[in-house]
Design a protein around this motif. Structure first.
Motif, short mmCIF file in Angstrom:
data_model
loop_
_atom_site.label_atom_id
_atom_site.label_comp_id
_atom_site.label_asym_id
_atom_site.label_seq_id
_atom_site.Cartn_x
_atom_site.Cartn_y
_atom_site.Cartn_z
N ALA A 178 12.88 -0.79 -4.41
CA ALA A 178 13.57 0.37 -4.37
C ALA A 178 13.00 1.76 -4.69
O ALA A 178 11.72 1.59 -5.65
N PRO A 179 13.01 2.65 -4.04
CA PRO A 179 14.02 2.69 -3.06
C PRO A 179 13.56 2.06 -1.95
O PRO A 179 12.40 1.76 -1.81
N GLU A 210 12.31 -5.41 -9.82
CA GLU A 210 13.32 -4.91 -10.22
C GLU A 210 12.42 -4.11 -11.07
O GLU A 210 11.50 -3.70 -11.50
N GLY A 238 21.41 7.29 -3.23
CA GLY A 238 20.96 5.86 -4.38
C GLY A 238 21.86 4.85 -4.97
O GLY A 238 22.37 3.93 -5.18
N SER A 242 21.83 1.56 -3.81
CA SER A 242 21.94 0.18 -4.76
C SER A 242 23.30 -0.27 -5.03
O SER A 242 23.39 -1.40 -5.95
N ALA A 324 14.83 6.14 -7.84
CA ALA A 324 13.79 5.15 -7.48
C ALA A 324 13.03 5.48 -6.77
O ALA A 324 11.82 4.41 -6.99
N ASP A 341 15.79 2.07 -10.81
CA ASP A 341 17.15 1.53 -10.03
C ASP A 341 18.62 1.96 -10.28
O ASP A 341 19.16 2.11 -11.72
N ASP A 344 20.85 -0.51 -12.04
CA ASP A 344 20.37 -0.72 -12.96
C ASP A 344 20.15 -0.01 -14.35
O ASP A 344 21.00 -0.13 -15.39
#
Length: 561
Positions: A178-179, A210, A238, A242, A324, A341, A344
């Protein structure tokens, strides 16, 4: 934080050991490329062959990878970009050296701007020529990777066959970290062609680490949002990249926070939701509403030119930015910057916030949208709104659409209802012409079960005409709508407004219907009244088709002040 997958040591069975000791004959460095891509999970590759790259292309024959060949490298890059966007998987792009590689640059810039995971593998002059001398090879550049370093996330130069699997795995991991974004691998011609007795490359692991939000920042953000009087959310690309739209909706509902989606974030939040402020970013009513928020959550957007109403947006409350891409964090506005992210971080926030009651939130949203609608209606741009309505009526809800840089697309950014996340895509990241049709080819290659729409103006269409050939060759379900206004319509408007006259905007062009038919692609000339029917017919028939709409469209007047 555990990363067990990085530490596993797979044991070989006796059969696997025997296979490693007796690799099949007739393999070269190109086989190591395709075996590594397959081992990492690739199923489809895009590209264009060239003299130095023939080792890779010969190896495709011995693999189970599907090859989609376009006619211009930049268009192959756009196709890979779209494949990466719609699948969330790495899209390999196989290129030659020098001119072939360089022709992909504009597409890779778009992939970088839109966070599309494209893995470009190009050939290079023979290894003896690397290092900046002037050896006189065809296609030679003094430093080929320097041309890409400003654009891609990472560059990887291979010098020997044994380096190929590791370089491609490292690039793959970089593309998916990410990204997401494009990456670049270059391999010398002689390394690709040289016979190899290295074992066949089996399953590789290139799982990226991650990007978790720091818990103390989540705690502060949750406190701010839970105690806000007028929270609002800006959802950017984003959120789509994601796959976080479900988390976004849950958080917005828990906080009773109105949501604006950026042009890159189209579909991240349901258009007709009571908390949806839609995407009217070039509108002062929307900008005023966002400026008035006492806590503004920005997720997956850098608040760049288009997302900030051309940098006129000046938030008065606290800004919380989840991003990210560290380079975009607080790049335009001071904020509580959370490097994470989107999916997340939204999951963490969802657990940490206290639900808010705000019975008036939906009413405030309705008021803003009513004022936007009143302003747009006063401009009497009925044709443009009618056309968007016709396209929306004809296009199946889950079908992806790809919009070139054209007036109807600029309308669509603000006014089109993308009914599902990750279904509406445009070239607004880098803003290059020619994206729509080759991108639609890439999406159709990813999923042939649903029709795909591409929308171009006649100017942008001229960049992509060659790709009617692969659309037909691979029999892909792509409908290409070309709005023909006889020139670069948006530039015509800009120049007329700025200078009172135009230069270089008026274009001679082909009979697009006859041209498409010469490729064996059925085509029809439509009108605003017949557009929905003609599109519906195109979507219903297998394979590619072209719909040409002669129309002079105008932009709505944005308001910045």
């Amino acid at each position: 934080m555990s990363h067990d997958h990085h530490d596993e040591r797979p044991e070989l069975t006796p059969e696997q050991t025997a296979a490693a000791l007796n690799p099949p004959p007739g393999r070269n460095g190109g086989d190591l490329v395709v075996e590594t891509l397959q081992g990492l999970g690739a199923t489809t590759v895009f590209g264009l062959p060239g003299q130095h790259a023939l080792g890779m292309f010969d190896a495709l024959r011995r693999s189970s990878l599907d090859y989609v060949g376009l006619r211009v490298e930049n268009n192959a890059g756009f196709a890979a970009d779209a494949y990466g966007r719609v699948t969330g998987e790495v899209a390999p792009l196989l290129l030659s050296t020098g001119p072939g590689a360089l022709t992909s640059l504009a597409a890779l810039q778009e992939a970088a701007a839109a966070s599309a995971p494209v893995l470009a593998v190009s050939s290079q002059i023979p290894a003896a020529g690397l290092g900046g001398g002037r050896h006189g090879y065809l296609h030679e550049l003094r430093d080929q990777k320097a041309s890409f370093r400003d654009i891609v996330k990472s560059v990887h130069t291979v010098r020997t066959a044994s380096q190929i699997p590791s370089a491609i795995a490292a690039a793959w991991e970089s593309a998916l970290a990410a990204p997401h974004g494009p990456v670049w691998v270059e391999i010398p011609q002689d390394v690709l062609l040289a016979p190899t007795t290295l074992p066949v490359v089996t399953a590789m692991d290139a799982t990226p680490r991650e990007l978790h939000a720091r818990p103390e920042l989540v705690a502060v953000a949750a406190h701010l949002l839970s105690n806000a009087e007028r929270p609002a959310i800006i959802a950017g690309g984003g959120v789509v990249r994601s796959d976080a739209s479900g988390k976004l909706r849950a958080l917005a509902e828990r906080l009773r926070a109105p949501v604006v989606t950026t042009f890159g974030g189209k579909g991240a939040f349901p258009w007709e939701h009571p908390l949806s402020l839609q995407s009217w970013l070039e509108d002062r009513h929307t900008t005023d509403f966002l400026e008035d928020a006492d806590v503004l959550l920005v997720v997956g957007s850098g608040l760049g030119e288009l997302s900030s109403n051309y940098y006129t947006f000046a938030p008065r409350g606290r800004v919380v930015q989840i991003e990210a891409d560290a380079g975009k964090l607080e790049s335009n506005h001071p904020a509580l910057g959370i490097h994470a992210d989107a999916r997340d971080a939204l999951a963490d926030l969802l657990e940490a916030v206290t639900p808010r009651e705000d019975p008036a939130a939906a009413e405030r949203v309705r008021e803003v949208l009513a004022r936007v609608r009143e302003r747009i209606d006063a401009q009497e741009r009925t044709l443009e709104q009618h056309l968007l309505g016709e396209i929306r009526a004809a296009l199946p809800d889950t079908s992806p659409s790809f919009w070139d840089m054209t007036i109807l697309a600029y309308w669509a950014w603000s006014a089109f209802d993308a009914r599902h996340p990750n279904t509406m895509h445009s070239a607004q990241g880098a803003g290059g012409l020619g994206y729509g049709f080759p991108a639609a080819i890439g999406a159709a290659a990813a999923d042939r079960t649903k029709p795909v729409l591409a929308v171009s103006g006649d100017g942008g269409a001229m960049y992509s005409l060659a790709e009617l050939a692969p659309a037909r060759q691979y029999d892909l379900p792509v409908t290409w709508l070309i709005v023909d206004d006889g020139g670069y319509g948006i530039l015509r408007e800009y120049m007329t407004d700025a200078f009172g006259e135009t230069t270089g905007t008026e274009l001679s062009r082909p009979d697009f219907v006859a041209l498409a038919e010469s490729f064996g692609v059925p085509a029809v000339r439509t009108s605003p009244e017949t557009l929905a029917d003609d599109l519906a017919k195109s979507f219903a028939q297998p394979g590619p088709s072209v719909v040409v709409l002669p129309a002079l469209l105008r932009m709505f007047e944005p308001t910045h002040l």
